[in-house]
Write a protein that holds these residues in place. Structure first.
Motif, mmCIF file in Angstrom:
data_model
loop_
_atom_site.group_PDB
_atom_site.id
_atom_site.type_symbol
_atom_site.label_atom_id
_atom_site.label_comp_id
_atom_site.label_asym_id
_atom_site.label_seq_id
_atom_site.Cartn_x
_atom_site.Cartn_y
_atom_site.Cartn_z
ATOM 1 N N ALA A 54 50.930 29.800 40.818
ATOM 2 C CA ALA A 54 49.299 29.724 40.989
ATOM 3 C C ALA A 54 48.666 29.579 42.685
ATOM 4 O O ALA A 54 48.145 30.207 43.220
ATOM 5 C CB ALA A 54 48.559 28.682 40.553
ATOM 6 N N ARG A 55 49.733 29.028 43.588
ATOM 7 C CA ARG A 55 49.483 29.041 44.983
ATOM 8 C C ARG A 55 49.195 29.908 45.791
ATOM 9 O O ARG A 55 48.639 30.326 46.177
ATOM 10 C CB ARG A 55 50.467 28.035 45.797
ATOM 11 N N THR A 56 50.182 30.929 45.651
ATOM 12 C CA THR A 56 50.061 32.662 45.726
ATOM 13 C C THR A 56 48.774 33.563 45.012
ATOM 14 O O THR A 56 48.614 34.838 45.699
ATOM 15 C CB THR A 56 51.114 33.449 46.131
ATOM 16 N N ALA A 57 48.140 33.574 43.848
ATOM 17 C CA ALA A 57 47.134 33.991 42.870
ATOM 18 C C ALA A 57 46.303 33.699 44.415
ATOM 19 O O ALA A 57 45.482 32.618 44.865
ATOM 20 C CB ALA A 57 46.366 32.965 41.716
ATOM 21 N N SER A 58 45.385 35.815 43.766
ATOM 22 C CA SER A 58 44.293 35.708 44.643
ATOM 23 C C SER A 58 43.056 35.041 44.112
ATOM 24 O O SER A 58 42.803 34.654 43.022
ATOM 25 C CB SER A 58 43.472 37.358 44.750
ATOM 26 N N GLU A 62 43.624 25.637 46.704
ATOM 27 C CA GLU A 62 45.097 24.697 46.692
ATOM 28 C C GLU A 62 44.391 22.982 47.275
ATOM 29 O O GLU A 62 43.435 23.338 47.990
ATOM 30 C CB GLU A 62 46.281 24.348 47.756
ATOM 31 N N PHE A 63 44.355 22.171 46.289
ATOM 32 C CA PHE A 63 44.201 20.580 47.023
ATOM 33 C C PHE A 63 45.141 20.169 47.390
ATOM 34 O O PHE A 63 46.175 19.491 46.719
ATOM 35 C CB PHE A 63 43.601 19.859 45.581
ATOM 36 N N ALA A 64 45.377 19.608 48.809
ATOM 37 C CA ALA A 64 46.056 18.855 49.441
ATOM 38 C C ALA A 64 44.943 17.719 49.912
ATOM 39 O O ALA A 64 44.320 17.577 50.957
ATOM 40 C CB ALA A 64 46.533 19.060 50.546
ATOM 41 N N VAL A 70 49.168 17.822 45.470
ATOM 42 C CA VAL A 70 49.858 19.374 44.707
ATOM 43 C C VAL A 70 49.392 19.629 43.662
ATOM 44 O O VAL A 70 49.767 19.810 42.555
ATOM 45 C CB VAL A 70 51.046 19.008 44.942
ATOM 46 N N LYS A 71 47.666 20.333 44.213
ATOM 47 C CA LYS A 71 47.479 20.758 42.803
ATOM 48 C C LYS A 71 46.627 22.165 43.168
ATOM 49 O O LYS A 71 45.551 22.196 43.587
ATOM 50 C CB LYS A 71 46.145 19.566 42.680
ATOM 51 N N MET A 120 41.721 27.455 35.327
ATOM 52 C CA MET A 120 43.599 27.322 34.894
ATOM 53 C C MET A 120 43.535 26.352 36.265
ATOM 54 O O MET A 120 43.384 26.160 37.540
ATOM 55 C CB MET A 120 44.479 28.417 35.406
ATOM 56 N N HIS A 121 44.101 25.237 35.945
ATOM 57 C CA HIS A 121 45.120 24.277 36.449
ATOM 58 C C HIS A 121 45.716 23.960 36.682
ATOM 59 O O HIS A 121 46.913 23.356 35.435
ATOM 60 C CB HIS A 121 43.842 22.109 36.536
ATOM 61 N N VAL A 122 46.952 23.948 37.855
ATOM 62 C CA VAL A 122 48.596 24.086 37.609
ATOM 63 C C VAL A 122 48.835 22.791 38.881
ATOM 64 O O VAL A 122 48.055 22.784 39.728
ATOM 65 C CB VAL A 122 49.363 25.190 38.000
ATOM 66 N N MET A 123 49.601 21.915 38.647
ATOM 67 C CA MET A 123 49.907 20.252 39.698
ATOM 68 C C MET A 123 51.432 20.766 39.687
ATOM 69 O O MET A 123 51.630 20.956 38.323
ATOM 70 C CB MET A 123 49.031 18.963 38.831
ATOM 71 N N GLY A 124 52.027 20.262 40.607
ATOM 72 C CA GLY A 124 53.547 20.932 40.696
ATOM 73 C C GLY A 124 53.823 19.409 40.908
ATOM 74 O O GLY A 124 53.801 18.040 40.744
ATOM 75 N N PRO A 125 55.273 19.028 41.080
ATOM 76 C CA PRO A 125 55.663 17.593 41.249
ATOM 77 C C PRO A 125 55.475 17.085 42.365
ATOM 78 O O PRO A 125 54.997 17.626 43.638
ATOM 79 C CB PRO A 125 57.437 18.047 41.573
ATOM 80 N N SER A 126 55.046 15.413 42.362
ATOM 81 C CA SER A 126 54.346 14.536 42.290
ATOM 82 C C SER A 126 52.700 15.165 43.047
ATOM 83 O O SER A 126 52.587 14.181 43.796
ATOM 84 C CB SER A 126 55.275 14.758 44.293
ATOM 85 N N GLY A 127 52.399 15.601 41.646
ATOM 86 C CA GLY A 127 51.046 16.106 42.240
ATOM 87 C C GLY A 127 50.433 15.137 41.965
ATOM 88 O O GLY A 127 50.753 14.228 40.458
#
Length: 206
Positions: A54-58, A62-64, A70-71, A120-127
């Motif tokens: 998801a991070r590399t999707a056109s 990204e939220f930080a 991490v979302k 589409m929302h995707v969260m990673g570890p520690s998100g």
């Protein structure tokens, strides 16, 4: 439930949900387990991107931030994988909106073609997502956001990984409800100025 929905959604006790929704507080909400038919749920989950994908999707955002980290969010439906696009079409369909009106009693519901705040929302570890209220007015369309629909696509999720959705009281003093991100669980709640919610930090493996 209308035939056009029954191909994708399981049989749902509409009247029971309507009662649960009316009685819920601090905001009206309801939860449906096994929302999608199992085969469709698995198909959508298999097509959903991982956090790194998801991070590399056109078009991905990204939220930080201090209160949201991490979302990744993708709102352009033309970039959704095909099964996810079909899910989007089901959730935005007139048939689904009519069903939502039956449950919530809110007339004239419309889907947002721009998926402002959605998609589409995707969260990673520690998100995590700090407690907040969503914006509830779309100035470009002069419409209020009325409902927030969350569908978890998390096969094999373990409770110790947390990531629960929390609903808080209007003064943000107490967490009143927690909803675990169980696979194929759908949660719908009103978007209001008192609808404080957040997501506990996710503790899944890398």
């Amino acid at each position: 439930m209308e035939e056009s929905l029954s191909h994708y959604l399981t049989e749902i006790d509409t009247e029971g949900l309507a009662e649960a929704y009316r009685k819920a507080s601090p905001v009206h909400f309801f939860v449906v387990d096994d929302f999608l038919r199992p085969e469709f749920a698995r198909e959508v989950a298999a097509a959903f991107p991982s956090f790194q994908q998801a991070r590399t999707a056109s078009g991905a955002k990204e939220f930080a931030r201090v209160n949201e980290d991490v979302k990744v969010q993708v709102t352009d439906a033309s970039r959704f994988p095909d099964p996810v696009r079909r899910l989007h079409e089901v959730l935005a369909s007139d048939a689904l909106l009519r069903w939502m009106t039956r449950v919530t009693g809110i007339p004239g519901l419309q889907a947002d073609p721009d998926l402002a705040g959605g998609g589409m929302h995707v969260m990673g570890p520690s998100g995590y997502l700090g407690v907040h209220v969503d914006f509830n007015f779309l100035r470009s369309r002069q419409l209020f956001r009325r409902l927030n629909i969350i569908l978890y696509l998390t096969p094999d999720w373990r409770s110790e990984w947390e990531g629960d959705l929390e609903l808080w009281d209007p003064k943000v003093k107490h967490c009143l409800h927690t909803i675990a991100p169980a696979f194929n669980r759908c949660m719908v709640f009103n978007t209001t100025q008192e609808g404080f919610h957040g997501v506990r930090a996710i503790r899944c493996p890398e």
